[in-house]
Design an enzyme around this catalytic site. Structure first.
Site, PDB file in Angstrom:
ATOM      1  N   ILE A 158       2.190  -2.896  -3.567  1.00  0.00           N
ATOM      2  CA  ILE A 158       2.376  -2.049  -2.507  1.00  0.00           C
ATOM      3  C   ILE A 158       2.572  -2.472  -1.157  1.00  0.00           C
ATOM      4  O   ILE A 158       1.426  -2.760  -0.610  1.00  0.00           O
ATOM      5  CB  ILE A 158       1.616  -0.607  -2.567  1.00  0.00           C
ATOM      6  N   ASP A 200     -12.775   9.767  -6.275  1.00  0.00           N
ATOM      7  CA  ASP A 200     -13.025   9.056  -5.209  1.00  0.00           C
ATOM      8  C   ASP A 200     -11.882   8.898  -4.131  1.00  0.00           C
ATOM      9  O   ASP A 200     -11.561   7.992  -3.674  1.00  0.00           O
ATOM     10  CB  ASP A 200     -13.215   7.233  -5.562  1.00  0.00           C
ATOM     11  N   ASP A 217      -6.868   2.977  -6.782  1.00  0.00           N
ATOM     12  CA  ASP A 217      -8.188   2.764  -7.108  1.00  0.00           C
ATOM     13  C   ASP A 217      -8.651   4.004  -7.942  1.00  0.00           C
ATOM     14  O   ASP A 217      -9.483   4.856  -7.612  1.00  0.00           O
ATOM     15  CB  ASP A 217      -9.054   2.930  -5.643  1.00  0.00           C
TER      16      ASP A 217
HETATM   17  P1  ADP Z   1     -11.938  -1.238  -4.515  1.00  0.00           P
HETATM   18  O1  ADP Z   1     -12.490  -0.628  -5.729  1.00  0.00           O
HETATM   19  O2  ADP Z   1     -12.443  -2.448  -4.087  1.00  0.00           O
HETATM   20  O3  ADP Z   1     -12.088  -0.122  -3.483  1.00  0.00           O
HETATM   21  P2  ADP Z   1      -8.957  -0.796  -4.721  1.00  0.00           P
HETATM   22  O4  ADP Z   1      -8.282  -0.539  -5.688  1.00  0.00           O
HETATM   23  O5  ADP Z   1      -9.302   0.385  -3.647  1.00  0.00           O
HETATM   24  O6  ADP Z   1     -10.351  -1.294  -4.998  1.00  0.00           O
HETATM   25  O7  ADP Z   1      -8.490  -1.849  -3.600  1.00  0.00           O
HETATM   26  C1  ADP Z   1      -9.055  -2.497  -2.660  1.00  0.00           C
HETATM   27  C2  ADP Z   1      -8.018  -2.644  -1.408  1.00  0.00           C
HETATM   28  O8  ADP Z   1      -6.963  -3.749  -2.069  1.00  0.00           O
HETATM   29  C3  ADP Z   1      -7.140  -1.499  -0.960  1.00  0.00           C
HETATM   30  O9  ADP Z   1      -7.698  -0.752   0.053  1.00  0.00           O
HETATM   31  C4  ADP Z   1      -5.790  -2.216  -0.527  1.00  0.00           C
HETATM   32  O10 ADP Z   1      -5.737  -2.666   0.610  1.00  0.00           O
HETATM   33  C5  ADP Z   1      -5.643  -3.305  -1.619  1.00  0.00           C
HETATM   34  N1  ADP Z   1      -4.876  -2.963  -2.799  1.00  0.00           N
HETATM   35  C6  ADP Z   1      -5.178  -2.543  -4.000  1.00  0.00           C
HETATM   36  N2  ADP Z   1      -4.340  -2.354  -4.624  1.00  0.00           N
HETATM   37  C7  ADP Z   1      -3.281  -2.595  -4.089  1.00  0.00           C
HETATM   38  C8  ADP Z   1      -1.548  -2.746  -4.574  1.00  0.00           C
HETATM   39  N3  ADP Z   1      -1.113  -2.499  -5.874  1.00  0.00           N
HETATM   40  N4  ADP Z   1      -0.620  -3.020  -3.405  1.00  0.00           N
HETATM   41  C9  ADP Z   1      -1.206  -3.409  -2.111  1.00  0.00           C
HETATM   42  N5  ADP Z   1      -2.669  -3.232  -1.902  1.00  0.00           N
HETATM   43  C10 ADP Z   1      -3.472  -3.144  -2.718  1.00  0.00           C
HETATM   44 MG    MG Z   2     -11.048   1.594  -3.074  1.00  0.00          MG
END
Ligand code: ADP
Ligand code: MG
Length: 366
Positions: A158, A200, A217
């Site tokens: 994204i 969450d 997430d």
């Molecule tokens: P965590 O368990 O570490 O919180 P997340 O799934 O929330 O894992 O991802 C952490 C960060 O990585 C997000 O806040 C975002 O900035 C970035 N991120 C995660 N997935 C994507 C994606 N599909 N595209 C762009 N950025 C992403």
């Molecule tokens: Mg997260």
């Protein structure tokens, strides 16, 4: 061969080495070898439980076709991906136990003693949940998961040009009220269409891209009938409201939000929201309202009819009849708590009001 998993920024190497154990590296190498991706760049995010990397390749992972040379120069189209890698160090996963323990599907196979199995399970859950969100035909926006191998998920990125979309927390939100409504709809649809509670949900786990909210997430998201689902949902509602309130918006209270998300009798959602917002006052909530909201946050939520007394069931039936004759209204004055949710009825009398008052004083002095 090691050089093919390259990093844009050499400074990132330490972080990468720390999370990328030999097995994870092998998974990535195989993906490169099979042309699924070409290279992995530096970290988009390092978290307690997972790191997210930017990756690039010439394979369209949606259709699994390699891009063909385009234009007179014969340029190959490149695709960007996000790779989420769950860390295999077990410590932080301990308290996540309760998110899987109530789920039938995960009752057997979740191996507490085997950290690698544990993280694989989380990756599996995240992919399953992302898929469900993506099945709503764009009604809920979430990154499409493309590949899953062990603790590694390759998904839709994204953002563009190597720049990830900001989290809602860091975003410059164009229309705050519209954004709030979008988020309320996301929660409602997640609950009714995907049968999931995020568990969450906050400004940290939504991305803001081209004015739209994307959900990310979701490894800890639970089935709507998970024994803790409604407690998680209530907390999600409260988190969301806190965020928009901090930004200066007049928000619904926790119960109105919870009811809007769960109420199966609402047919005209927009009308219902308009009606709710018309009741939101411009002035700060009174102390009594604050207490009521705190009471709602603490009250025990019964989940099945077995948990209710005959008297409560009668009350619930009466209320549902009343509701049937005037749908699309959320009138909290004459409504027992939780009556909006089939199988739930008033339990407010069990609540320790003093406890609620105390909670408010504490949160104010923080
Ligand atoms: P965590 O368990 O570490 O919180 P997340 O799934 O929330 O894992 O991802 C952490 C960060 O990585 C997000 O806040 C975002 O900035 C970035 N991120 C995660 N997935 C994507 C994606 N599909 N595209 C762009 N950025 C992403
Ligand atoms: Mg997260």
């Amino acid at each position: 061969d090691d050089e093919r998993i390259r990093l844009k920024d050499k400074n990132d190497r330490a972080t990468v080495d720390q999370v990328l154990d030999p097995r994870t590296l092998i998974v990535l190498h195989k993906m490169v070898k099979n042309q699924k991706i070409d290279q992995v760049f530096g970290c988009l995010s390092t978290g307690k439980e997972a790191n997210v990397y930017l990756a690039e390749g010439h394979m369209d992972l949606e259709s699994m076709t390699l891009s063909q040379p385009e234009g007179p120069e014969g340029v190959l189209k490149t695709y960007e991906f996000a790779i989420k890698i769950f860390k295999t160090s077990i410590l932080v996963f301990k308290d996540r136990e309760r998110y899987v323990s109530g789920e039938f599907r995960f009752r057997k196979g979740h191996c507490k003693s085997n950290p690698r199995k544990m993280v694989q399970l989380w990756a599996e859950k995240e992919v399953r949940n992302l898929k469900r969100l993506c099945m709503t035909d764009g009604l809920i926006k979430a990154p499409r998961p493309y590949l899953l191998k062990n603790n590694v998920i390759v998904m839709e990125f994204i953002g563009e040009g190597g720049l990830g979309a900001p989290r809602l927390r860091d975003a410059e939100i164009i229309d705050l009220q519209q954004c709030y409504v979008d988020v309320l709809f996301i929660m409602r649809r997640m609950y009714h269409m995907c049968r999931l509670v995020h568990a969450d949900f906050s400004e940290y786990n939504m991305l803001y891209y081209h004015g739209e909210v994307w959900v990310i997430d979701v490894s800890q998201a639970v089935e709507h009938d998970h024994p803790m689902a409604l407690d998680f949902l209530r907390r999600d509602c409260s988190n969301i409201n806190d965020f928009f309130k901090k930004r200066g918006l007049q928000v619904l209270n926790t119960q109105q939000t919870f009811d809007f998300v769960t109420d199966i009798t609402i047919e005209h959602e927009n009308e219902c929201l308009t009606n709710l917002f018309s009741k939101v006052s411009d002035t700060a909530p009174t102390r009594e309202q604050e207490i009521q909201d705190e009471v709602f946050k603490q009250i025990y939520i019964p989940r099945t009819l077995q948990e209710l007394s005959m008297e409560e069931i009668e009350k619930l039936k009466k209320h549902q009849e009343r509701q049937a004759s005037q749908p699309n209204t959320l009138n909290s004055e004459d409504m027992p708590l939780y009556s909006k949710l089939t199988g739930l009825a008033e339990t407010q009398k069990d609540v320790d009001r003093e406890n609620a008052e105390q909670q408010i004083s504490e949160s104010k002095s923080e």
